[in-house]
Scaffold this motif. Structure first.
Motif, PDB file in Angstrom:
ATOM      1  N   TYR A   1       0.856  -1.174   0.000  1.00  0.00           N
ATOM      2  CA  TYR A   1       0.000   0.000   0.000  1.00  0.00           C
ATOM      3  C   TYR A   1       0.895   1.227   0.000  1.00  0.00           C
ATOM      4  O   TYR A   1       2.092   1.148   0.332  1.00  0.00           O
ATOM      5  CB  TYR A   1      -0.887   0.018   1.251  1.00  0.00           C
ATOM      6  CG  TYR A   1      -1.944  -1.053   1.271  1.00  0.00           C
ATOM      7  CD1 TYR A   1      -3.209  -0.806   0.756  1.00  0.00           C
ATOM      8  CD2 TYR A   1      -1.674  -2.315   1.809  1.00  0.00           C
ATOM      9  CE1 TYR A   1      -4.196  -1.776   0.771  1.00  0.00           C
ATOM     10  CE2 TYR A   1      -2.655  -3.298   1.839  1.00  0.00           C
ATOM     11  CZ  TYR A   1      -3.907  -3.019   1.321  1.00  0.00           C
ATOM     12  OH  TYR A   1      -4.874  -3.976   1.336  1.00  0.00           O
ATOM     13  N   LEU A   2       0.332   2.377  -0.327  1.00  0.00           N
ATOM     14  CA  LEU A   2       1.095   3.617  -0.288  1.00  0.00           C
ATOM     15  C   LEU A   2       1.692   3.844   1.101  1.00  0.00           C
ATOM     16  O   LEU A   2       2.818   4.327   1.234  1.00  0.00           O
ATOM     17  CB  LEU A   2       0.197   4.792  -0.698  1.00  0.00           C
ATOM     18  CG  LEU A   2       0.890   6.126  -0.886  1.00  0.00           C
ATOM     19  CD1 LEU A   2       2.014   6.017  -1.917  1.00  0.00           C
ATOM     20  CD2 LEU A   2      -0.112   7.186  -1.307  1.00  0.00           C
ATOM     21  N   ALA A   3       0.969   3.449   2.130  1.00  0.00           N
ATOM     22  CA  ALA A   3       1.449   3.603   3.509  1.00  0.00           C
ATOM     23  C   ALA A   3       2.680   2.740   3.794  1.00  0.00           C
ATOM     24  O   ALA A   3       3.379   2.966   4.794  1.00  0.00           O
ATOM     25  CB  ALA A   3       0.331   3.245   4.493  1.00  0.00           C
ATOM     26  N   ASP A   4       2.971   1.763   2.938  1.00  0.00           N
ATOM     27  CA  ASP A   4       4.135   0.903   3.128  1.00  0.00           C
ATOM     28  C   ASP A   4       5.426   1.546   2.624  1.00  0.00           C
ATOM     29  O   ASP A   4       6.509   1.003   2.814  1.00  0.00           O
ATOM     30  CB  ASP A   4       3.931  -0.443   2.421  1.00  0.00           C
ATOM     31  CG  ASP A   4       2.836  -1.258   3.065  1.00  0.00           C
ATOM     32  OD1 ASP A   4       2.716  -1.212   4.299  1.00  0.00           O
ATOM     33  OD2 ASP A   4       2.098  -1.937   2.332  1.00  0.00           O
ATOM     34  N   VAL A   5       5.304   2.682   1.948  1.00  0.00           N
ATOM     35  CA  VAL A   5       6.482   3.437   1.513  1.00  0.00           C
ATOM     36  C   VAL A   5       6.783   4.440   2.614  1.00  0.00           C
ATOM     37  O   VAL A   5       5.933   5.240   2.985  1.00  0.00           O
ATOM     38  CB  VAL A   5       6.222   4.167   0.171  1.00  0.00           C
ATOM     39  CG1 VAL A   5       7.460   4.948  -0.261  1.00  0.00           C
ATOM     40  CG2 VAL A   5       5.790   3.181  -0.896  1.00  0.00           C
ATOM     41  N   ASP A   6       7.991   4.367   3.164  1.00  0.00           N
ATOM     42  CA  ASP A   6       8.319   5.203   4.318  1.00  0.00           C
ATOM     43  C   ASP A   6       9.734   5.742   4.179  1.00  0.00           C
ATOM     44  O   ASP A   6      10.492   5.335   3.293  1.00  0.00           O
ATOM     45  CB  ASP A   6       8.185   4.381   5.609  1.00  0.00           C
ATOM     46  CG  ASP A   6       7.837   5.243   6.817  1.00  0.00           C
ATOM     47  OD1 ASP A   6       7.941   6.479   6.736  1.00  0.00           O
ATOM     48  OD2 ASP A   6       7.456   4.660   7.847  1.00  0.00           O
ATOM     49  N   GLU A   7      10.078   6.643   5.053  1.00  0.00           N
ATOM     50  CA  GLU A   7      11.421   7.216   5.064  1.00  0.00           C
ATOM     51  C   GLU A   7      11.851   7.412   6.506  1.00  0.00           C
ATOM     52  O   GLU A   7      11.059   7.823   7.356  1.00  0.00           O
ATOM     53  CB  GLU A   7      11.435   8.557   4.329  1.00  0.00           C
ATOM     54  CG  GLU A   7      12.816   9.148   4.218  1.00  0.00           C
ATOM     55  CD  GLU A   7      12.831  10.440   3.422  1.00  0.00           C
ATOM     56  OE1 GLU A   7      13.605  11.333   3.807  1.00  0.00           O
ATOM     57  OE2 GLU A   7      12.080  10.554   2.438  1.00  0.00           O
ATOM     58  N   GLU A   8      13.089   7.087   6.778  1.00  0.00           N
ATOM     59  CA  GLU A   8      13.647   7.259   8.112  1.00  0.00           C
ATOM     60  C   GLU A   8      15.075   7.765   7.978  1.00  0.00           C
ATOM     61  O   GLU A   8      15.889   7.133   7.288  1.00  0.00           O
ATOM     62  CB  GLU A   8      13.609   5.928   8.867  1.00  0.00           C
ATOM     63  CG  GLU A   8      13.866   6.057  10.349  1.00  0.00           C
ATOM     64  CD  GLU A   8      13.632   4.737  11.068  1.00  0.00           C
ATOM     65  OE1 GLU A   8      14.610   4.180  11.599  1.00  0.00           O
ATOM     66  OE2 GLU A   8      12.461   4.282  11.085  1.00  0.00           O
ATOM     67  N   GLU A   9      15.352   8.888   8.597  1.00  0.00           N
ATOM     68  CA  GLU A   9      16.679   9.509   8.547  1.00  0.00           C
ATOM     69  C   GLU A   9      17.170   9.667   7.107  1.00  0.00           C
ATOM     70  O   GLU A   9      18.332   9.403   6.784  1.00  0.00           O
ATOM     71  CB  GLU A   9      17.678   8.713   9.383  1.00  0.00           C
ATOM     72  CG  GLU A   9      17.337   8.684  10.860  1.00  0.00           C
ATOM     73  CD  GLU A   9      18.338   7.891  11.690  1.00  0.00           C
ATOM     74  OE1 GLU A   9      19.474   7.678  11.228  1.00  0.00           O
ATOM     75  OE2 GLU A   9      17.962   7.502  12.809  1.00  0.00           O
ATOM     76  N   GLY A  10      16.274  10.089   6.230  1.00  0.00           N
ATOM     77  CA  GLY A  10      16.629  10.348   4.838  1.00  0.00           C
ATOM     78  C   GLY A  10      16.727   9.124   3.954  1.00  0.00           C
ATOM     79  O   GLY A  10      17.076   9.222   2.776  1.00  0.00           O
TER      80      GLY A  10
END
Length: 177
Positions: free
Chosen positions: A156-165
């Motif tokens: 899902y779109l919510a499964d695309v994430d970012e952490e510390e760039g």
């Protein structure tokens, strides 16, 4: 008629299934042949057989159908397909050969990535840009992540994430609710 089948019939089915050529409908040598004939032709032509995973999925589906039939009939049916799981020949990674550099170049220089005739005729060269479709992105995601197609298709779109760039995908077991 269904009640006449026995465990020996299920074992015979499993034996043929394990020797069935992979992608048998794509080869002239096996296209249109019945399962036993396809096994014979596959052996003659040295074709690879379907994976253990595919065999087990087929057996599992038949067991499910068999259990359903048992609930629908007045007479009891013996569970001839269970447990009938085939032990893995190798790890899942070892069962499928990775694409060669030449194969990857052929895939990613094809019309799907360079411009195709249309959505329907995506294997023919043309002016249609497919970069807005899953046909375009799933192979790229598979190439860069190593994820399986079924894992990527449940994102899902919510499964695309970012952490510390750093951007990443959340691949989870099972369905999201």
């Amino acid at each position: 008629i269904i009640s006449t089948y026995r465990k020996a019939d299920a074992r015979a089915f499993k034996d043929v299934l394990q020797e069935l050529p992979a992608n048998r409908t794509k080869y002239a040598a096996t296209e249109g042949l019945g399962p036993r004939e396809a096994v014979h032709a596959g052996k003659q032509h040295g074709l690879a057989v379907i994976s253990t995973t595919t065999v087990n999925k087929g057996l599992g589906r038949l067991q499910t159908i068999w259990k359903w039939a048992d609930k629908q009939l007045d007479e009891d049916l013996p569970d001839i397909f269970g447990p009938m799981k085939v032990a893995a020949r190798a790890t899942a990674r070892d069962e499928a050969d990775p694409f060669s550099k030449g194969q990857l170049q052929a895939i990613f220089s094809g019309p799907l990535f360079t411009g195709c005739r249309s959505d329907r005729f995506r294997t023919q060269a043309g002016d249609t840009n497919m970069s807005g479709t899953s046909w375009y992105w799933l192979p790229l995601l598979g190439l860069y992540t190593g994820a399986r197609l079924n894992e990527l298709c449940q994102l899902y779109l919510a499964d695309v994430d970012e952490e510390e760039g750093v951007s990443f995908l959340h691949l989870r077991e099972g369905q999201q609710g």
